[in-house]
Motif scaffolding. Structure first.
Motif, PDB file in Angstrom:
ATOM      1  N   TRP A  82       0.878  -1.181   0.000  1.00 14.33           N
ATOM      2  CA  TRP A  82       0.000   0.000   0.000  1.00 14.33           C
ATOM      3  C   TRP A  82       0.905   1.218   0.000  1.00 14.33           C
ATOM      4  CZ3 TRP A  82      -3.337   2.104   4.614  1.00 14.33           C
ATOM      5  CH2 TRP A  82      -4.229   3.076   4.124  1.00 14.33           C
ATOM      6  N   MET A  83       0.844   2.002  -1.051  1.00 15.91           N
ATOM      7  CA  MET A  83       1.776   3.111  -1.206  1.00 15.91           C
ATOM      8  C   MET A  83       1.727   4.084  -0.036  1.00 15.91           C
ATOM      9  SD  MET A  83       2.502   6.424  -2.275  1.00 15.91           S
ATOM     10  CE  MET A  83       1.086   7.034  -3.179  1.00 15.91           C
ATOM     11  N   SER A  84       0.574   4.228   0.597  1.00 18.14           N
ATOM     12  CA  SER A  84       0.447   5.155   1.707  1.00 18.14           C
ATOM     13  C   SER A  84       1.374   4.791   2.866  1.00 18.14           C
ATOM     14  CB  SER A  84      -1.009   5.203   2.194  1.00 18.14           C
ATOM     15  OG  SER A  84      -1.858   5.731   1.192  1.00 18.14           O
ATOM     16  N   LEU A  85       1.651   3.502   3.057  1.00 20.19           N
ATOM     17  CA  LEU A  85       2.551   3.099   4.128  1.00 20.19           C
ATOM     18  C   LEU A  85       3.966   3.600   3.889  1.00 20.19           C
ATOM     19  CD1 LEU A  85       1.668  -0.544   5.189  1.00 20.19           C
ATOM     20  CD2 LEU A  85       1.120   1.593   6.337  1.00 20.19           C
ATOM     21  N   ALA A  86       4.403   3.576   2.631  1.00 15.29           N
ATOM     22  CA  ALA A  86       5.720   4.119   2.315  1.00 15.29           C
ATOM     23  C   ALA A  86       5.751   5.622   2.567  1.00 15.29           C
ATOM     24  CB  ALA A  86       6.083   3.816   0.857  1.00 15.29           C
ATOM     25  N   GLY A  87       4.616   6.286   2.332  1.00 17.34           N
ATOM     26  CA  GLY A  87       4.530   7.714   2.621  1.00 17.34           C
ATOM     27  C   GLY A  87       4.551   8.005   4.099  1.00 17.34           C
ATOM     28  N   ALA A  88       4.092   7.054   4.901  1.00 13.93           N
ATOM     29  CA  ALA A  88       4.050   7.254   6.346  1.00 13.93           C
ATOM     30  C   ALA A  88       5.433   7.247   6.976  1.00 13.93           C
ATOM     31  CB  ALA A  88       3.177   6.172   7.001  1.00 13.93           C
TER      32      ALA A  88
END
Length: 387
Positions: A82-88
């Motif tokens: 999930w790309m959002s996790l890398a953003g986190a």
């Protein structure tokens, strides 16, 4: 040869652990969290326990420091789930690098051990409502008053700003400086009176993790919050930090591209038309071949930038190339995944529509691709070519 072959045994173990976490914990819930636009509290807590927030913190300060190449592959795995996790964890890592390279010993010992565990999470605040990539034109100011800086201004599109405890703020400590970059500094700002995190900006993709507007109205920070303890160094400091940031964005693009290719390849073997799996139709097979080729080339370009960074070289051109190529490749791969899925690619019941919405972020984030081309061209002239 696997990309992981460039890692030592300890780093391969870390990467394998993250890959297992993504397959076991992230992928089964990513779609539900994304469509609910829900912050992934439980997944972030697991990332803390895995040491993901300490990947740029030295071991002696409680971290789990890895090479930039390993960091790229870990980021790719998170974004595959999930790309959002890398953003986190992206901005957090850049701030850790800023502290590692430029922070005073007191700043490092105060922040880095708690950043390594995720007790303190950090983000950057660069972009302003009236300007995008022209960071020398920022208008946020920090005026010295005795033992404090008084901060006024606004920032926008700041990821993790509501849930981060530390903000690396790019601001002008000398608005009259000429050239302008000589008056720019980085302040290590914590939440408090005079700092308002206003609304969460609505987004096409990149759900779950907030991107907010920040307002500074006579917010006071101690003089000890000045990164490195010397005014006027912030622009160069942040440009160095953005080398890591752009490599991280390229790695996110790799993860989105990998997820899109995996889903398309699996679907093309399961789906049949005219009596055979659709991958055997030349038009679909060509899509798959192009997708795999673009992804492989993007990964090698990103790992090249990572190795150059670890060698201590200036990599604004290499990081710009990686970010430019990988993000454009991810967008093309995501679109081709939709094509391979046909009508199902347009359905929210399949993940490929999410990849297609997430991919554009990497094109415009951390400096637009148009800016990357400017950086690359400028460095080509200064260096006299690619080598």
């Amino acid at each position: 040869m696997s990309a992981a072959d460039i890692l030592d045994e300890a780093e391969r173990l870390v990467l394998d652990t993250v890959r297992e976490f993504v397959d076991r914990e992230v992928r089964p819930v990513a779609s539900e969290l994304e469509h609910a636009d829900a912050y992934p509290h439980e997944l972030v807590e697991q990332m803390k326990r895995l040491g993901i927030y300490g990947l740029a913190v030295p071991d002696e300060l409680g971290g789990n420091e890895v090479s930039t190449a390993c960091y790229v592959l870990i980021t790719e795995e998170l974004a595959r789930g999930w790309m959002s996790l890398a953003g986190a964890m992206g901005g957090h890592t850049v701030v850790a690098k800023l502290l590692r390279h430029f922070g005073t010993e007191e700043q490092q010992r105060h922040y880095l051990p708690k950043m390594a565990t995720g007790e303190i999470r950090a983000t950057m605040a660069l972009t302003e409502p009236g300007g995008g990539s022209d960071l020398q034109a920022i208008s946020t100011t920090a005026r010295r008053e005795g033992g404090e800086y008084v901060v006024n201004g606004a920032k926008t599109w700041i990821t993790n700003s509501r849930r981060s405890q530390l903000i690396a703020l790019l601001c002008k400590t000398d608005p009259r400086a000429d050239p302008a970059h000589a008056g720019i500094s980085v302040l290590l700002v914590e939440h408090g009176p005079g700092l308002t995190v206003s609304r969460d900006l609505p987004k096409l993709g990149y759900k779950g993790v907030e991107s907010c507007e920040l307002s500074f109205d006579d917010h006071r920070a101690p003089v000890s919050a000045l990164l490195g303890g010397q005014e006027g160094c912030g622009f160069a400091q942040m440009m160095k930090g953005l080398e890591t940031g752009r490599i991280q964005v390229a790695a996110r693009a790799l993860g989105v591209g990998k997820a899109a290719l995996d889903d398309a390849l699996r679907y093309a073997q399961q789906r049949e038309s005219f009596g055979k799996p659709i991958w055997k139709h030349q038009s679909v097979g060509n899509h798959l071949a192009d997708m795999a080729t673009k992804l492989t080339a993007a990964r090698q370009l990103t790992l090249h930038a990572a190795r150059e960074l670890d060698a201590g070289r200036r990599v604004d051109m290499e990081a710009g190339m990686a970010k430019l190529f990988a993000s454009e490749a991810a967008m093309e791969i995501a679109l081709d995944a939709v094509r391979v899925h046909g009508g199902y690619g347009y359905s929210t019941e399949f993940d490929v529509e999410r990849y297609f919405r997430d991919a554009p972020l990497m094109i415009v984030g951390e400096g637009t691709n148009e800016i990357q081309r400017n950086v690359i061209a400028g460095q080509l002239v200064r260096r006299g070519g690619v080598d």
